[in-house]
Scaffold this motif. Structure first.
Motif, PDB file in Angstrom:
ATOM      1  N   LEU A   1     -22.430 -35.068   4.750  1.00 54.68           N
ATOM      2  CA  LEU A   1     -22.143 -35.399   3.355  1.00 54.68           C
ATOM      3  C   LEU A   1     -22.984 -36.598   2.920  1.00 54.68           C
ATOM      4  O   LEU A   1     -22.866 -37.691   3.492  1.00 54.68           O
ATOM      5  CB  LEU A   1     -20.659 -35.726   3.195  1.00 54.68           C
ATOM      6  CG  LEU A   1     -20.182 -36.107   1.789  1.00 54.68           C
ATOM      7  CD1 LEU A   1     -20.308 -34.929   0.826  1.00 54.68           C
ATOM      8  CD2 LEU A   1     -18.735 -36.614   1.841  1.00 54.68           C
TER       9      LEU A   1
ATOM     10  N   ASP B   1     -17.811 -30.324  -5.171  1.00 53.36           N
ATOM     11  CA  ASP B   1     -18.458 -31.025  -6.284  1.00 53.36           C
ATOM     12  C   ASP B   1     -17.828 -32.395  -6.517  1.00 53.36           C
ATOM     13  O   ASP B   1     -18.531 -33.372  -6.810  1.00 53.36           O
ATOM     14  CB  ASP B   1     -18.373 -30.193  -7.561  1.00 53.36           C
ATOM     15  CG  ASP B   1     -19.347 -29.030  -7.568  1.00 53.36           C
ATOM     16  OD1 ASP B   1     -20.265 -29.009  -6.713  1.00 53.36           O
ATOM     17  OD2 ASP B   1     -19.184 -28.130  -8.424  1.00 53.36           O
TER      18      ASP B   1
ATOM     19  N   LEU C   1     -30.970 -38.418  -4.740  1.00 51.91           N
ATOM     20  CA  LEU C   1     -30.317 -37.126  -4.541  1.00 51.91           C
ATOM     21  C   LEU C   1     -31.258 -35.960  -4.797  1.00 51.91           C
ATOM     22  O   LEU C   1     -30.848 -34.810  -4.678  1.00 51.91           O
ATOM     23  CB  LEU C   1     -29.099 -37.013  -5.450  1.00 51.91           C
ATOM     24  CG  LEU C   1     -27.976 -38.017  -5.203  1.00 51.91           C
ATOM     25  CD1 LEU C   1     -26.903 -37.898  -6.259  1.00 51.91           C
ATOM     26  CD2 LEU C   1     -27.392 -37.840  -3.814  1.00 51.91           C
TER      27      LEU C   1
ATOM     28  N   LYS D   1     -16.313 -34.228  -4.275  1.00 51.57           N
ATOM     29  CA  LYS D   1     -16.735 -35.092  -3.164  1.00 51.57           C
ATOM     30  C   LYS D   1     -18.143 -35.617  -3.383  1.00 51.57           C
ATOM     31  O   LYS D   1     -18.436 -36.789  -3.116  1.00 51.57           O
ATOM     32  CB  LYS D   1     -16.662 -34.340  -1.839  1.00 51.57           C
ATOM     33  CG  LYS D   1     -15.256 -34.094  -1.323  1.00 51.57           C
ATOM     34  CD  LYS D   1     -15.309 -33.379   0.015  1.00 51.57           C
ATOM     35  CE  LYS D   1     -13.930 -33.061   0.537  1.00 51.57           C
ATOM     36  NZ  LYS D   1     -13.975 -32.329   1.831  1.00 51.57           N
ATOM     37  N   ARG D   2     -19.027 -34.756  -3.856  1.00 51.87           N
ATOM     38  CA  ARG D   2     -20.407 -35.200  -4.109  1.00 51.87           C
ATOM     39  C   ARG D   2     -20.430 -36.316  -5.144  1.00 51.87           C
ATOM     40  O   ARG D   2     -21.219 -37.261  -5.034  1.00 51.87           O
ATOM     41  CB  ARG D   2     -21.269 -34.018  -4.557  1.00 51.87           C
ATOM     42  CG  ARG D   2     -21.732 -33.134  -3.409  1.00 51.87           C
ATOM     43  CD  ARG D   2     -22.786 -32.139  -3.861  1.00 51.87           C
ATOM     44  NE  ARG D   2     -22.229 -31.101  -4.720  1.00 51.87           N
ATOM     45  CZ  ARG D   2     -21.741 -29.944  -4.274  1.00 51.87           C
ATOM     46  NH1 ARG D   2     -21.732 -29.690  -2.971  1.00 51.87           N
ATOM     47  NH2 ARG D   2     -21.255 -29.049  -5.116  1.00 51.87           N
TER      48      ARG D   2
ATOM     49  N   GLY E   1     -22.752 -39.063  -6.219  1.00 50.03           N
ATOM     50  CA  GLY E   1     -23.199 -38.704  -7.553  1.00 50.03           C
ATOM     51  C   GLY E   1     -22.873 -39.727  -8.627  1.00 50.03           C
ATOM     52  O   GLY E   1     -23.719 -40.056  -9.470  1.00 50.03           O
TER      53      GLY E   1
END
Length: 347
Positions: free
Chosen positions: A10, A326, A346, A328-329, A334
């Motif tokens: 991750l 999404d 990214l 978590k990103r 993010g």
């Protein structure tokens, strides 16, 4: 404590860490305060090598944002401009990482410095100098307002005046700063959260980042009061989240200020135990702000008080288990990339 790294692939942008050398400063404080300074700081010496060692312990840390901490000020400049030295130093660390000698890791891809907003309109040349010193990496400032009537809560390193964010002189500087379109990190304590709510409402176009979940307190005269003060903290977080210009950093709870855990430094608690301690605060913040306005932070080395770097991020991953890929990103990279303008990490 050694743990298996959860979700090792991750991508993570750590949006809040420090670099400093406090060793020459510690003797300046009275002897009984030495342990306090060490506990609050997490480590008296923490620069590139120490950061690299922590960020290469198993998690996929792709980049970081440096947060001002009054380190490496330039003694040769006048008082208003001394903080430019910190950004110059950190930009050198960023350049070292950008050399590629250490892989794809990009430390200090964003730099948050300090400027004294009580200068009013005179802060503008300082901001311009900070921007130049950052060489494209400078993203904003933090002007902390942490204050408490009990001097034992913060100790001698911290001396913001009471009600700083309300003061006319600060707001004159804040208005001048707003012209630059940069970020503003706010650090204050839980009983003061109304101050940043008022500030965010007064300047709705200014991006404000609340540090450390608003710093709930479990130290000095606040020890043992986390439970009774939780509802007050939660109401403040809900009110602040209504301000669309505010983002929250999820972390800082392992600081000695917050006392989660009470015993430190680094007593070897596992990530499952830490996640249980932090869950009410982290879940309330995510529910209030949403993943697109929340970002996990290490606050290292200060949070070394309660957790090693790999265990800290494991605890965050346990707390995010119920979120979609999404979400978590956003929480782990993010939101930080967007708020601090480092989306290139990214790509």
């Amino acid at each position: 404590m050694s743990e298996e790294i959860l979700e090792p692939d991750l991508p993570i942008i750590d949006p809040h860490h420090h670099l400093w050398d406090l060793r020459p400063l510690v003797p300046a404080f009275p002897e009984p305060r030495h342990d306090f300074i060490e506990a609050i700081a997490g480590a008296a010496y923490y620069t590139f090598d120490e950061l690299l060692a922590d960020t290469t312990t198993g998690h996929n840390i792709i980049g970081t944002v440096f947060m001002e901490c009054g380190a490496f000020y330039d003694a040769g400049r006048d008082d208003a401009m001394k903080s430019v030295g910190e950004v110059e130093f950190v930009n050198g660390v960023a350049a070292q990482g950008a050399s590629g000698l250490y892989g794809d890791f990009r430390p200090c891809a964003g730099i948050v410095g300090h400027a004294d907003l009580t200068l009013g309109d005179k802060v503008k040349p300082v901001i311009e100098a900070l921007i130049a010193a950052g060489n494209g990496r400078f993203r904003g400032i933090r002007h902390a307002s942490a204050w408490d009537a009990d001097p034992e809560v913060l100790g001698p390193p911290f001396h913001a005046p009471e009600g700083l964010y309300h003061s006319d002189v600060f707001r004159a500087g804040f208005a001048a700063y707003a012209d630059f379109g940069l970020t503003f990190d706010a650090w204050l304590l839980e009983p003061q959260l109304g101050d940043v709510i008022d500030l965010a409402k007064a300047f709705p176009e200014q991006q404000i980042i609340l540090d450390h979940c608003g710093t709930p307190l479990n130290i000095a005269s606040y020890r043992g009061q986390l439970h009774e003060n939780f509802d007050r903290w939660r109401r403040s977080i809900h009110s602040l989240a209504e301000c669309q210009n505010v983002t929250v950093k999820l972390g800082g709870l392992a600081m000695a200020f917050c006392g989660m855990p009470e015993e430190g430094p680094a007593k070897g608690l596992g990530s499952d135990h830490l996640a249980a301690l932090w869950r009410p605060y982290i879940e309330t913040c995510i529910e209030s702000f949403g993943p697109d306005r929340a970002m996990f932070e290490s606050n290292y080395p200060v949070d070394r008080w309660g957790a090693s770097y790999p265990v800290l991020w494991n605890a965050f991953k346990r707390l995010a288990q119920g979120h979609s890929p999404d979400e978590k990103r956003a929480l782990f990279a993010g939101t930080a990339a967007r708020v601090y303008g480092i989306e290139n990490l990214l790509a």
